[in-house]
Design an enzyme around this catalytic site. Sequence first.
Site, PDB file in Angstrom:
ATOM      1  N   LYS A   1      -0.748   5.958   5.296  1.00 28.89           N
ATOM      2  CA  LYS A   1      -1.621   6.611   4.316  1.00 28.89           C
ATOM      3  C   LYS A   1      -2.194   7.912   4.877  1.00 28.89           C
ATOM      4  O   LYS A   1      -2.285   8.920   4.185  1.00 28.89           O
ATOM      5  CB  LYS A   1      -2.748   5.648   3.931  1.00 28.89           C
ATOM      6  CG  LYS A   1      -3.180   5.775   2.497  1.00 28.89           C
ATOM      7  CD  LYS A   1      -4.027   4.609   2.045  1.00 28.89           C
ATOM      8  CE  LYS A   1      -3.182   3.495   1.458  1.00 28.89           C
ATOM      9  NZ  LYS A   1      -3.967   2.368   0.987  1.00 28.89           N
TER      10      LYS A   1
ATOM     11  N   LYS B   1     -12.057   2.601 -32.394  1.00 33.24           N
ATOM     12  CA  LYS B   1     -12.319   1.358 -31.656  1.00 33.24           C
ATOM     13  C   LYS B   1     -11.285   0.290 -32.024  1.00 33.24           C
ATOM     14  O   LYS B   1     -11.029   0.068 -33.210  1.00 33.24           O
ATOM     15  CB  LYS B   1     -13.728   0.875 -31.995  1.00 33.24           C
ATOM     16  CG  LYS B   1     -14.158  -0.311 -31.185  1.00 33.24           C
ATOM     17  CD  LYS B   1     -15.509  -0.808 -31.634  1.00 33.24           C
ATOM     18  CE  LYS B   1     -15.680  -2.230 -31.164  1.00 33.24           C
ATOM     19  NZ  LYS B   1     -16.606  -2.980 -31.980  1.00 33.24           N
TER      20      LYS B   1
ATOM     21  N   LYS C   1      -1.299  11.429   3.016  1.00 33.44           N
ATOM     22  CA  LYS C   1      -2.358  12.188   2.342  1.00 33.44           C
ATOM     23  C   LYS C   1      -2.894  13.334   3.212  1.00 33.44           C
ATOM     24  O   LYS C   1      -3.871  13.988   2.852  1.00 33.44           O
ATOM     25  CB  LYS C   1      -3.482  11.246   1.921  1.00 33.44           C
ATOM     26  CG  LYS C   1      -2.970  10.075   1.061  1.00 33.44           C
ATOM     27  CD  LYS C   1      -4.034   9.429   0.245  1.00 33.44           C
ATOM     28  CE  LYS C   1      -3.470   8.238  -0.515  1.00 33.44           C
ATOM     29  NZ  LYS C   1      -4.261   7.857  -1.672  1.00 33.44           N
TER      30      LYS C   1
ATOM     31  N   ASN D   1     -14.345   0.145 -11.885  1.00 34.79           N
ATOM     32  CA  ASN D   1     -14.308  -0.797 -10.758  1.00 34.79           C
ATOM     33  C   ASN D   1     -15.726  -1.030 -10.243  1.00 34.79           C
ATOM     34  O   ASN D   1     -16.678  -0.465 -10.766  1.00 34.79           O
ATOM     35  CB  ASN D   1     -13.383  -0.268  -9.663  1.00 34.79           C
ATOM     36  CG  ASN D   1     -13.828   1.107  -9.200  1.00 34.79           C
ATOM     37  OD1 ASN D   1     -14.931   1.284  -8.706  1.00 34.79           O
ATOM     38  ND2 ASN D   1     -12.962   2.104  -9.405  1.00 34.79           N
TER      39      ASN D   1
ATOM     40  N   ASP E   1      -6.557   4.026  -9.715  1.00 29.99           N
ATOM     41  CA  ASP E   1      -5.142   4.362  -9.481  1.00 29.99           C
ATOM     42  C   ASP E   1      -4.371   4.410 -10.790  1.00 29.99           C
ATOM     43  O   ASP E   1      -3.279   4.964 -10.861  1.00 29.99           O
ATOM     44  CB  ASP E   1      -4.490   3.323  -8.569  1.00 29.99           C
ATOM     45  CG  ASP E   1      -4.968   3.459  -7.132  1.00 29.99           C
ATOM     46  OD1 ASP E   1      -5.087   4.595  -6.669  1.00 29.99           O
ATOM     47  OD2 ASP E   1      -5.232   2.425  -6.495  1.00 29.99           O
TER      48      ASP E   1
ATOM     49  N   ASP F   1      -3.050  11.463  -7.602  1.00 29.03           N
ATOM     50  CA  ASP F   1      -3.651  11.126  -6.306  1.00 29.03           C
ATOM     51  C   ASP F   1      -4.392  12.372  -5.818  1.00 29.03           C
ATOM     52  O   ASP F   1      -3.790  13.309  -5.284  1.00 29.03           O
ATOM     53  CB  ASP F   1      -2.564  10.689  -5.316  1.00 29.03           C
ATOM     54  CG  ASP F   1      -3.165  10.158  -4.017  1.00 29.03           C
ATOM     55  OD1 ASP F   1      -4.272  10.597  -3.643  1.00 29.03           O
ATOM     56  OD2 ASP F   1      -2.531   9.300  -3.382  1.00 29.03           O
ATOM     57  N   ILE F   2      -5.707  12.379  -6.040  1.00 26.78           N
ATOM     58  CA  ILE F   2      -6.506  13.590  -5.758  1.00 26.78           C
ATOM     59  C   ILE F   2      -6.458  13.929  -4.268  1.00 26.78           C
ATOM     60  O   ILE F   2      -6.265  15.078  -3.880  1.00 26.78           O
ATOM     61  CB  ILE F   2      -7.979  13.380  -6.185  1.00 26.78           C
ATOM     62  CG1 ILE F   2      -8.048  12.903  -7.644  1.00 26.78           C
ATOM     63  CG2 ILE F   2      -8.785  14.653  -5.997  1.00 26.78           C
ATOM     64  CD1 ILE F   2      -9.446  12.501  -8.085  1.00 26.78           C
TER      65      ILE F   2
ATOM     66  N   PHE G   1     -10.308   7.383   2.592  1.00 33.56           N
ATOM     67  CA  PHE G   1     -10.673   5.969   2.652  1.00 33.56           C
ATOM     68  C   PHE G   1      -9.482   5.130   2.199  1.00 33.56           C
ATOM     69  O   PHE G   1      -8.609   5.631   1.481  1.00 33.56           O
ATOM     70  CB  PHE G   1     -11.886   5.680   1.753  1.00 33.56           C
ATOM     71  CG  PHE G   1     -13.192   5.972   2.437  1.00 33.56           C
ATOM     72  CD1 PHE G   1     -13.570   7.275   2.706  1.00 33.56           C
ATOM     73  CD2 PHE G   1     -14.022   4.941   2.831  1.00 33.56           C
ATOM     74  CE1 PHE G   1     -14.753   7.553   3.361  1.00 33.56           C
ATOM     75  CE2 PHE G   1     -15.221   5.203   3.490  1.00 33.56           C
ATOM     76  CZ  PHE G   1     -15.582   6.511   3.753  1.00 33.56           C
TER      77      PHE G   1
HETATM   78  N1  CTP Z   1      -7.597   8.363  -4.055  1.00 38.56           N
HETATM   79  C1  CTP Z   1      -7.457   9.550  -4.758  1.00 38.56           C
HETATM   80  N2  CTP Z   1      -6.884   9.563  -5.994  1.00 38.56           N
HETATM   81  C2  CTP Z   1      -6.436   8.432  -6.565  1.00 38.56           C
HETATM   82  C3  CTP Z   1      -6.558   7.203  -5.855  1.00 38.56           C
HETATM   83  C4  CTP Z   1      -7.143   7.214  -4.607  1.00 38.56           C
HETATM   84  O1  CTP Z   1      -7.876  10.593  -4.255  1.00 38.56           O
HETATM   85  N3  CTP Z   1      -5.885   8.473  -7.759  1.00 38.56           N
HETATM   86  C5  CTP Z   1      -8.216   8.395  -2.722  1.00 38.56           C
HETATM   87  C6  CTP Z   1      -9.438   7.518  -2.538  1.00 38.56           C
HETATM   88  O2  CTP Z   1     -10.626   8.222  -2.808  1.00 38.56           O
HETATM   89  C7  CTP Z   1      -9.354   7.117  -1.092  1.00 38.56           C
HETATM   90  C8  CTP Z   1      -7.865   7.024  -0.861  1.00 38.56           C
HETATM   91  O3  CTP Z   1      -7.260   7.908  -1.808  1.00 38.56           O
HETATM   92  O4  CTP Z   1      -9.886   8.095  -0.227  1.00 38.56           O
HETATM   93  C9  CTP Z   1      -7.378   5.622  -1.107  1.00 38.56           C
HETATM   94  O5  CTP Z   1      -6.046   5.684  -1.317  1.00 38.56           O
HETATM   95  P1  CTP Z   1      -5.193   4.569  -2.087  1.00 38.56           P
HETATM   96  O6  CTP Z   1      -3.759   4.937  -1.906  1.00 38.56           O
HETATM   97  O7  CTP Z   1      -5.701   4.341  -3.459  1.00 38.56           O
HETATM   98  O8  CTP Z   1      -5.533   3.403  -1.197  1.00 38.56           O
HETATM   99  P2  CTP Z   1      -5.871   1.967  -1.555  1.00 38.56           P
HETATM  100  O9  CTP Z   1      -7.081   1.857  -2.428  1.00 38.56           O
HETATM  101  O10 CTP Z   1      -5.952   1.338  -0.225  1.00 38.56           O
HETATM  102  O11 CTP Z   1      -4.656   1.516  -2.484  1.00 38.56           O
HETATM  103  P3  CTP Z   1      -3.121   1.090  -2.255  1.00 38.56           P
HETATM  104  O12 CTP Z   1      -2.970   0.584  -0.851  1.00 38.56           O
HETATM  105  O13 CTP Z   1      -2.963   0.057  -3.299  1.00 38.56           O
HETATM  106  O14 CTP Z   1      -2.266   2.310  -2.527  1.00 38.56           O
END
Ligand code: CTP
Length: 294
Positions: A227, A181, A231, A102, A171, A196-197, A213
């Site tokens: 959120k 390749k 989280k 990204n 994500d 989701d870390i 974030f």
């Molecule tokens: N994050 C994470 N692991 C992932 C994706 C996101 O730890 N696989 C963390 C990001 O670092 C950030 C937060 O989760 O701190 C963002 O969450 P996310 O749910 O991805 O939010 P958005 O980008 O707003 O996406 P969406 O609303 O589409 O779920």
Amino acid sequence: MSTVLSAFDGPVVLAPAMNDVMWRNEATQANLQTLSGRGFRVAPPGTGDLACGYEAEGRMAEPEAIVSFVKTVCNSDFAGLRVLVSVGGTEEDLDPVRVITNRSSGRMGFALAETARNHGALVTAVVGRVAIPPPVGVHVVRVRTSAEMALALEEHFAASHVLIMAAAVSDFAPSSVLDHKQKGGAWTVELSRTQDILASLGAVKDQRFIIGFALETENLATNSAAKLAKKNCDLIVVNNPLEEGAAFEHATNSVTIYNTEGEVLSTGLKSKHEIADIILQTARAQDAFRQLAK
Ligand code: CTP
């Protein structure tokens, strides 16, 4: 000097001063990284007249700057705190040469790492794909994929007081990675959710303070509250990329910060360093932050 240092367990500030080429030398930078990882704080050199007779980076920081750095290290609210920051974007492999990534530049994450360092914290940055070099005096752990980022963060989370999850973690990742390749023609790729870390670390948070974030373009308040709870964060910092000058690739940003009480703070358009300062000040004002055992 090294004997005295090896028998001292208080904070140590280094003020390196040298020729600019010597300063940029890979060995010098690697040594600084090692020392930062062991808890030494680095008052970075300035730019100006060098003994070599020209102007460049490497000049010893001004004595006033070193004194103020020492005061910050010893007196600040962040002194004694270990802050873990995730920075930049991840890369998910499609085949041996192609990745999904990204547009994250790492500017916001590095600004947070640098600001936390300036406030006396001992900072570890887990760094994915970035467009700029890391700040001096921060312990850097390089990773590439979201799985590597998860492992590195899990490893350092145990010893941290504060987690700032500023990385743009993918994500989705390809469900399988090709060994060779992919040649021309159409190509359909199946993607699966990555771990989701933030949610995983939030689930084992204990007394730690967590800043997450989010990227939202509508229903900011409802989505952010959900959120934050999901989280297990103490603060959530919301970027709205539809705002002029905000989020990816810009030197500026404009964020809205939510806490667990539903209180809201909108920063307006500012430099990423100013925003980093506001985020850390907001963190410091929360009850959960004051209760951190250093
Ligand atoms: N994050 C994470 N692991 C992932 C994706 C996101 O730890 N696989 C963390 C990001 O670092 C950030 C937060 O989760 O701190 C963002 O969450 P996310 O749910 O991805 O939010 P958005 O980008 O707003 O996406 P969406 O609303 O589409 O779920």
